[in-house]
Enzyme design. Sequence first.
Site, PDB file in Angstrom:
ATOM      1  N   ARG A 129     -32.521 -26.658 -54.283  1.00 37.71           N
ATOM      2  CA  ARG A 129     -31.735 -25.420 -54.376  1.00 37.71           C
ATOM      3  C   ARG A 129     -30.310 -25.649 -54.855  1.00 37.71           C
ATOM      4  O   ARG A 129     -29.818 -24.954 -55.741  1.00 37.71           O
ATOM      5  CB  ARG A 129     -31.626 -24.738 -53.001  1.00 37.71           C
ATOM      6  CG  ARG A 129     -32.714 -23.778 -52.700  1.00 37.71           C
ATOM      7  CD  ARG A 129     -32.982 -23.814 -51.234  1.00 37.71           C
ATOM      8  NE  ARG A 129     -33.487 -25.132 -50.909  1.00 37.71           N
ATOM      9  CZ  ARG A 129     -34.772 -25.472 -50.983  1.00 37.71           C
ATOM     10  NH1 ARG A 129     -35.666 -24.581 -51.290  1.00 37.71           N
ATOM     11  NH2 ARG A 129     -35.178 -26.698 -50.720  1.00 37.71           N
ATOM     12  N   THR A 130     -29.615 -26.603 -54.211  1.00 33.20           N
ATOM     13  CA  THR A 130     -28.184 -26.734 -54.499  1.00 33.20           C
ATOM     14  C   THR A 130     -27.986 -27.138 -55.958  1.00 33.20           C
ATOM     15  O   THR A 130     -27.193 -26.536 -56.679  1.00 33.20           O
ATOM     16  CB  THR A 130     -27.538 -27.743 -53.534  1.00 33.20           C
ATOM     17  OG1 THR A 130     -27.843 -27.332 -52.197  1.00 33.20           O
ATOM     18  CG2 THR A 130     -26.031 -27.784 -53.709  1.00 33.20           C
ATOM     19  N   LYS A 181     -25.982 -50.540 -60.908  1.00 24.98           N
ATOM     20  CA  LYS A 181     -25.429 -51.839 -61.324  1.00 24.98           C
ATOM     21  C   LYS A 181     -24.252 -52.243 -60.458  1.00 24.98           C
ATOM     22  O   LYS A 181     -23.581 -53.235 -60.756  1.00 24.98           O
ATOM     23  CB  LYS A 181     -24.957 -51.759 -62.787  1.00 24.98           C
ATOM     24  CG  LYS A 181     -26.022 -51.339 -63.774  1.00 24.98           C
ATOM     25  CD  LYS A 181     -25.407 -51.326 -65.176  1.00 24.98           C
ATOM     26  CE  LYS A 181     -26.306 -50.663 -66.188  1.00 24.98           C
ATOM     27  NZ  LYS A 181     -25.583 -50.351 -67.432  1.00 24.98           N
ATOM     28  N   ARG A 236     -23.273 -34.420 -54.877  1.00 26.06           N
ATOM     29  CA  ARG A 236     -23.913 -34.599 -53.569  1.00 26.06           C
ATOM     30  C   ARG A 236     -24.043 -36.098 -53.338  1.00 26.06           C
ATOM     31  O   ARG A 236     -24.408 -36.844 -54.256  1.00 26.06           O
ATOM     32  CB  ARG A 236     -25.292 -33.945 -53.537  1.00 26.06           C
ATOM     33  CG  ARG A 236     -26.072 -34.331 -52.296  1.00 26.06           C
ATOM     34  CD  ARG A 236     -27.302 -33.507 -52.100  1.00 26.06           C
ATOM     35  NE  ARG A 236     -26.963 -32.165 -51.639  1.00 26.06           N
ATOM     36  CZ  ARG A 236     -27.862 -31.292 -51.221  1.00 26.06           C
ATOM     37  NH1 ARG A 236     -29.146 -31.608 -51.204  1.00 26.06           N
ATOM     38  NH2 ARG A 236     -27.502 -30.084 -50.818  1.00 26.06           N
ATOM     39  N   HIS A 284     -21.019 -29.036 -46.012  1.00 23.74           N
ATOM     40  CA  HIS A 284     -21.750 -28.430 -47.123  1.00 23.74           C
ATOM     41  C   HIS A 284     -21.115 -27.061 -47.383  1.00 23.74           C
ATOM     42  O   HIS A 284     -21.692 -26.017 -47.098  1.00 23.74           O
ATOM     43  CB  HIS A 284     -23.230 -28.297 -46.745  1.00 23.74           C
ATOM     44  CG  HIS A 284     -24.163 -28.062 -47.888  1.00 23.74           C
ATOM     45  ND1 HIS A 284     -23.730 -27.660 -49.142  1.00 23.74           N
ATOM     46  CD2 HIS A 284     -25.526 -28.160 -47.969  1.00 23.74           C
ATOM     47  CE1 HIS A 284     -24.794 -27.535 -49.929  1.00 23.74           C
ATOM     48  NE2 HIS A 284     -25.883 -27.832 -49.243  1.00 23.74           N
TER      49      HIS A 284
HETATM   50  C1  NCD Z   1     -29.543 -28.391 -46.852  1.00 25.43           C
HETATM   51  C2  NCD Z   1     -28.799 -29.681 -47.112  1.00 25.43           C
HETATM   52  O1  NCD Z   1     -29.039 -30.366 -48.108  1.00 25.43           O
HETATM   53  O2  NCD Z   1     -27.954 -29.989 -46.281  1.00 25.43           O
HETATM   54  N1  NCD Z   1     -30.222 -27.908 -47.974  1.00 25.43           N
HETATM   55  C3  NCD Z   1     -29.541 -27.193 -48.914  1.00 25.43           C
HETATM   56  O3  NCD Z   1     -28.595 -27.652 -49.497  1.00 25.43           O
HETATM   57  N2  NCD Z   1     -29.915 -25.935 -49.106  1.00 25.43           N
HETATM   58  C4  NCD Z   1     -30.373 -28.423 -45.639  1.00 25.43           C
HETATM   59  C5  NCD Z   1     -31.404 -29.495 -45.462  1.00 25.43           C
HETATM   60  O4  NCD Z   1     -31.574 -30.388 -46.287  1.00 25.43           O
HETATM   61  O5  NCD Z   1     -32.077 -29.445 -44.439  1.00 25.43           O
END
Ligand code: NCD
Length: 389
Positions: A61-62, A90, A111, A139
């Site tokens: 999703r993100t 590397k 991320r 997040h």
């Molecule tokens: C979440 C995350 O990555 O922290 N997912 C997301 O970004 N929608 C929640 C999860 O991974 O459980």
Amino acid sequence: MSLTGRSLVSINDLTTAELAAILDAADRMAAAVGFDDPATRIPARPLDRIMASLFFEPSTRTRLSFESAMLRLGGQVLGFADPGVSSVKKGESLADTIRMASGYADIIVMRHPQAGAARVAADYASVPVINAGDGPHQHPTQTLTDLFCIRREKGTLAGLKIGLCGDLKYGRTVHSLAPTMARFGSECVCISPRELAMPAEVLDEVEAISGSRPAEVETLDEALGELDLLYMTRVQRERFDDEAAFQRVAGCFVLTADIMARAPEGMIVLHPLPRVDEIATEVDADPRALYFRQAAGGVPVRMALIALLLGMDRECAAKGSFRFGTEPAAPCGAEATQAEPPCAATERTIEGKRCANPRCVTQTEAYLEPLMCGPDDAPRCAYCEEKME
Ligand code: NCD
């Protein structure tokens, strides 16, 4: 207030007024992309900006909603979804990777599995950095997505009672959401087994904002009857030190149609997703189950954030692609009484102290100076924000 050129590392980087401004911009983006009615979508014109999407950890999703957001704005995207294909493999440092990406893109979305990594990226980048999740820490764009969904469904962000259920220890989404809801005057109840309890740092933060500490219960039934919103979370298997510890809490909560039948009629259900087994699929048909709609809202929210950090919101409006600044703002609730989070205390180094958190970015990025914040008698690491021993 200007968001132009800034990074978003923690949700606390934004004042309450800025949060509201981003949500207002997201509402306008939602109108522009036909969020409620695809037939009303206004086509984007090309936007001469590039977003680097650097994902050192799995994401559906993100990453896809960030990339969709940039493409919907008319911009372009480059990056990787698997660090195995980058020079990190590397042995390149995070600082160097970020310096490079700054030369190739106008904004970076990252991320990373380590807490504090987004802070490091923001320190070394010459373009804005957006934290798309840094280990168990923060997040912030998920929280913006959650706020967008809650405000549209409930008409306010104030005076709500929110049950946070599941893995509150490792779940970064609730670490960002709980203090933010306190800022808007809503109350959280923490529902988790003891092993997955909300970290003391987050409870302290909520208490400092709202004046009261969230209640903590171990069963859904203790809180269910009074909730306006139930926020389910996945047990974060990848953050456990050993499989036995995970197995002890796996499947600790499963939301079923039976439980929904006992829940208040107006109690909406959110989940940042992915779901594993904590919401039975039979719940999906319940009109109160909003998690897929919540995830879709990630696109207008991230469009608004990218445009504002790039300082391109006016540019988009001038080209007639998007309607910025024309619609009246929707209410958030008790704006006038909103408390701001405690300001990050002066950062400093303390002789002989290093962060002991094994998940902190300072454990592997050896060039980082240990950096503390908070009072001398209870210092916290400025990167992962965990208490120092
Ligand atoms: C979440 C995350 O990555 O922290 N997912 C997301 O970004 N929608 C929640 C999860 O991974 O459980």
